[in-house]
Write a protein that holds these residues in place. Structure first.
Motif, PDB file in Angstrom:
ATOM      1  N   THR A 195       0.610  -1.065   0.377  1.00 32.07           N
ATOM      2  CA  THR A 195       0.184   0.138  -0.098  1.00 32.07           C
ATOM      3  C   THR A 195       0.955   0.768  -0.382  1.00 32.07           C
ATOM      4  O   THR A 195       2.322   1.316   0.328  1.00 32.07           O
TER       5      THR A 195
ATOM      6  N   SER B 173       0.490   6.420  -0.685  1.00 38.11           N
ATOM      7  CA  SER B 173      -0.885   7.250  -0.184  1.00 38.11           C
ATOM      8  C   SER B 173       0.025   8.567  -0.641  1.00 38.11           C
ATOM      9  O   SER B 173       1.353   8.835  -0.572  1.00 38.11           O
TER      10      SER B 173
ATOM     11  N   ARG C 118      -6.639  13.514   1.679  1.00 36.05           N
ATOM     12  CA  ARG C 118      -5.365  11.860   1.686  1.00 36.05           C
ATOM     13  C   ARG C 118      -6.190  10.518   0.764  1.00 36.05           C
ATOM     14  O   ARG C 118      -6.724  10.551   0.968  1.00 36.05           O
TER      15      ARG C 118
ATOM     16  N   ASP D   7      -4.901   7.214  -0.784  1.00 39.11           N
ATOM     17  CA  ASP D   7      -4.323   5.746   0.474  1.00 39.11           C
ATOM     18  C   ASP D   7      -5.077   4.835  -1.207  1.00 39.11           C
ATOM     19  O   ASP D   7      -5.948   4.775  -1.761  1.00 39.11           O
TER      20      ASP D   7
END
Length: 641
Positions: free
Chosen positions: A112, A114, A130, A132
Motif C-alpha cells: 500500500t 498514499s 489523502r 490511499d
C-alpha cells in the motif's frame, strides 16, 4: 497461492482503468490508473499531514467546473489530476536474495501507498485530501501512475474564485480560476443554478404624456445609465421624462438578495430620440496660450451620449458666417469621451498655434445624419457680436419709434385714446416695455406657437426676448445669467416675463414644489433626474416666482399663458409657484393679454376672463398660425417667417 491472488489484482486494475472518466458527484471521489487498486480518499488535517508512503507527486493539473447530476441543482467541482512516481518495493527487492520463496516475493511486491493533495482559496484555511491505494508493481509502466480526484462543493470555492492546489510535500502552488457566474449562466444552465436568475424591466413610450413608463416588480431595484458602461444612477420613479431619453440610455434591474443584474438598452434603435442628444449637447470655447507663448483655442463638448464626428475652427465674419480655418480638423472618437459627475459624456480638445485675431469659433459635424452644429464662440466674440446686435437694435427701435410717432399723428391717435379711456377700457397706456417669453424644456410641437406670439408682440411695439431664439447665447453666457439679464431689462424698461404653460410644465412644477423644498434658493431640479441644459431657465423662474410671493410681489414680474385648453385649471389647483398669477388662454384672450402687457386696464380676473375693454383693431380675428410659423434654433430672428 501466487497464482490465485494474481487474477484478483488484475481484476481490480481493470476496474480502475478509466482514469479520466469522472464517476458520480458525491463529496469526494477518486479514480486511479492501471497499476493501482483499492483507491480511497479521506480528509486530512493540514497541520498533521504524515509523510507520503511509497509514492511521490511529480505533476499536478487542476480545474474548476460545474457539475450536474440527474435533476439535482448544479454545483461547482474541483477536478485534480496528479501524476505519481511509485517506488514501493524497491528496498524490498534489494534486501531479498535470489533464494526467496515465491510466496515471499508476492508479499513483497503487492503493498500500500498514499499521497496527500491540498487546496485553498484566500483567505480561507487550507483543506487536504489523502488518497490511499494498493500498488501492483508488475502492472506499472516505468513505475508511473495517475490519480484523479473530484471534490464536490469544495470549501471556500465560489464563482470567479482563485484556487491554489499543491501536494503536501511541494512548495509550488498551482493556480486555477473558477468560472464566473455570467460565464456559467450563458451555458444554458439558468434553470439548474439558482444564482442565474435575473429580474427584468419593461419600458413603454407614452408620447401623449411625454414620458417613458417603466414596469418592474416593487421589490426590484432599478438604475439608469447613459451608455452600457456609463455610471448607473439609482432610479426610484416608474417614469422617465421623454426629453431625457436617448438611444444610449440603458436600464439595470436587480434583486437585493441576488448577485446578478440584468441590463437592457431598449432605445438603441429608436432614431427619433437622437434629437434629445443634439438638443442636450453643449459646447464651450475659450482662448489660451501655450508654453512657448503661442496661441491656442480650447474647446469642450458635453452630451448624454458619446458621439462620433469632426470638429474644426472657423472664422467669424461680419456677415455672421463662419468660414473653416483649414488644417485643424479633429476627429470625435467614440472611445475618447469621459463621463463627469453629472453623468454627461465630455470631450475636450485644443487647436494649437491658431491665430486668435481671426475671431475663431468651433463647428461640430456629427456622424450618422450629417448634422452641423455651431458655431460655438468664446465670450469675447459673443460680447462683440452682442454689442453689434445692440447697435442694430437701437437703430431699429429709433426707426420704429419715429414711424409710430408719425402714424399716431397721422391718425389722430390721441383723440381715439381719450375716447376709449372715457369708456372705461384700459385706463392708461403705459410705454411698450420688454417681454420675455419662457418655455418649458419639453416644448417641441408648440415651438411655432411661441415664435408666433413673439413675432406678434414685436409687431405691436414690445421689446421681445424669446428663450427659443437665444439658445447659443444661453450656452455661452449661461442660462441663469441670461435670465437675470432679461429680468433686469424688464425692471428698467417695464414689462413682464411670460411663462408658457403646458401639461408637462405643470407636472415639473408640482414635482419641484414637492420634492425640492430645500433647493429653492439654488433654483435647480432634482439632481437624480437628467435635466435639459436649458431647463435651468424654467426652474430658476420657479424660484423667482416663490421669492416674489414671499415678498408680497406676486404677479409684478410674471404672468402665465397657455395654448392648451386642458391646462386651464381652477386657481387653487395650480402648483404653488403659479398661484396668484394671471393665466391667459390664447388666442381667445389675446387682446386682454396685450392690454395687460401694456400696463393698462383692470387686472381683476373673473372666471379666467379679464374685464379690460381696450379695442385693438389690428388684432380682430387674429389666430395663431402654427402650421406656417417656423424659427431656426440658435438664431435671433426679428420675426418668424
Amino acid at each position: 497461492m501466487f497464482l490465485f491472488r494474481w487474477p484478483v489484482c488484475c481484476f481490480l486494475l481493470a476496474f480502475h482503468k478509466s482514469a479520466y472518466v469522472w464517476a458520480g458527484y458525491d463529496v469526494s471521489e477518486v479514480t486511479c490508473s492501471q497499476g493501482l487498486s483499492e483507491c480511497t480518499v479521506a480528509d486530512e488535517m493540514p497541520l498533521g499531514i504524515s509523510e507520503s508512503d511509497g509514492a511521490d507527486v511529480q505533476m499536478v493539473t487542476a480545474k474548476v467546473e460545474v457539475c450536474c447530476k440527474d435533476n439535482a441543482p448544479c454545483t461547482l467541482c474541483l477536478l485534480v489530476d496528479a501524476e505519481l512516481s511509485i517506488h514501493v518495493g524497491e528496498d524490498v527487492d534489494k534486501s531479498h536474495s535470489g533464494h526467496d520463496t515465491e510466496n515471499d516475493r508476492e508479499e513483497a511486491t503487492i503493498s500500500t501507498a498514499s499521497v496527500t493533495l491540498c487546496y485553498k482559496t484566500p483567505p480561507t484555511f487550507p483543506a487536504c485530501k489523502r488518497v490511499d491505494f494498493t500498488v501492483c508493481p508488475t502492472e506499472l509502466k516505468q513505475k508511473v501512475a495517475k490519480v484523479s480526484l473530484v471534490i464536490t462543493n469544495p470549501a471556500g470555492v465560489s464563482f470567479s474564485s482563485i484556487v491554489y492546489i499543491y501536494p503536501s510535500k511541494a512548495l509550488h502552488l498551482i493556480e486555477v480560476v473558477a468560472p464566473s457566474l455570467n460565464e456559467v449562466c450563458s451555458q444554458n444552465l439558468q434553470k439548474s443554478i439558482k444564482d442565474c436568475y435575473m429580474p427584468t424591466v419593461n419600458s413603454v413610450i407614452n408620447q401623449e404624456m411625454n414620458q417613458v413608463e417603466l414596469k418592474f416588480a416593487a421589490r426590484h431595484k432599478v438604475c439608469i445609465q447613459y451608455e452600457a458602461d456609463g455610471r448607473c444612477q439609482s432610479w426610484e420613479s416608474k417614469t422617465i421624462p421623454l426629453h431625457s431619453v436617448t438611444p444610449c440610455l440603458c436600464l439595470q434591474v436587480w434583486d437585493d438578495d441576488k448577485p446578478r443584474r440584468s441590463q437592457s438598452c431598449p432605445f438603441k434603435n429608436m432614431g427619433f430620440l437622437q434629437k434629445n442628444v443634439w438638443q442636450n449637447l453643449t459646447a464651450s470655447v475659450r482662448h489660451g496660450r501655450m508654453n512657448n507663448k503661442g496661441q491656442m483655442l480650447l474647446w469642450n463638448l458635453s452630451a448624454p451620449c458619446r458621439l462620433e464626428g469632426e470638429v474644426w475652427p472657423c472664422r467669424w465674419t461680419s456677415g455672421h458666417h463662419c468660414t473653416e480655418i483649414e488644417g485643424f480638423r479633429q476627429q470625435l472618437e467614440n472611445t475618447t469621451w469621459e463621463q463627469n459627475s453629472n453623468v454627461q459624456w465630455v470631450k475636450m480638445g485644443v487647436f494649437e498655434d491658431i491665430n486668435l485675431q481671426l475671431s475663431p469659433c468651433v463647428m461640430v459635424n456629427l456622424r450618422g445624419g450629417g448634422l452641423h452644429l455651431g458655431p460655438f464662440c468664446s465670450h469675447h466674440i459673443i460680447a462683440a457680436a452682442r454689442w453689434r446686435w445692440n447697435l442694430l437694435a437701437v437703430a431699429v427701435l429709433l426707426v420704429i419709434a419715429l414711424a409710430a410717432l408719425m402714424s399716431c399723428l397721422r391718425h389722430d391717435f390721441v383723440k381715439k385714446w381719450a375716447s376709449h379711456s372715457f369708456r372705461g377700457g384700459c385706463a392708461e397706456i403705459g410705454r411698450k416695455g420688454h417681454v420675455v417669453l419662457l418655455s418649458p424644456p419639453d416644448i417641441h410641437d408648440g415651438f411655432s406657437e411661441v415664435c408666433g406670439l413673439g413675432s406678434l408682440l414685436k409687431s405691436q411695439g414690445f421689446s421681445v426676448s424669446v428663450d427659443q431664439w437665444s439658445r447659443m447665447e444661453q450656452c455661452n453666457l449661461g442660462p441663469l445669467p441670461w435670465l437675470h439679464s432679461q429680468l433686469l431689462h424688464v425692471k428698467n424698461l417695464g414689462g413682464r416675463a411670460v411663462l408658457i404653460l403646458t401639461r408637462k410644465a405643470l407636472g415639473l412644477a408640482h414635482e419641484w414644489s414637492r420634492q425640492q423644498p430645500e433647493a429653492l434658493q439654488a433654483g435647480r431640479g432634482d439632481g437624480n433626474v437628467p435635466q435639459s441644459p436649458y431647463s435651468d431657465v424654467f426652474m430658476a423662474s420657479l424660484c423667482l416666482l416663490l421669492v416674489d410671493k414671499r415678498q408680497g410681489r406676486t404677479g409684478e414680474r410674471f404672468l402665465l399663458v397657455t395654448f392648451d385648453q386642458d391646462v386651464v385649471q381652477p386657481p387653487g389647483s395650480l402648483p404653488e409657484p403659479f398661484q396668484g398669477l394671471h393665466l391667459f388662454q390664447l388666442p381667445s384672450q389675446m387682446k386682454t393679454l396685450l392690454c395687460e402687457l401694456a400696463g393698462g386696464g383692470n387686472r381683476k380676473v373673473d372666471g379666467g376672463k379679464s374685464k379690460a375693454g381696450w379695442k385693438w383693431g389690428i388684432l380682430d380675428g387674429w389666430k395663431l398660425k402654427t402650421k406656417h410659423t417656423t424659427c431656426s434654433q440658435g438664431a435671433i430672428p426679428t420675426q418668424c417667417k
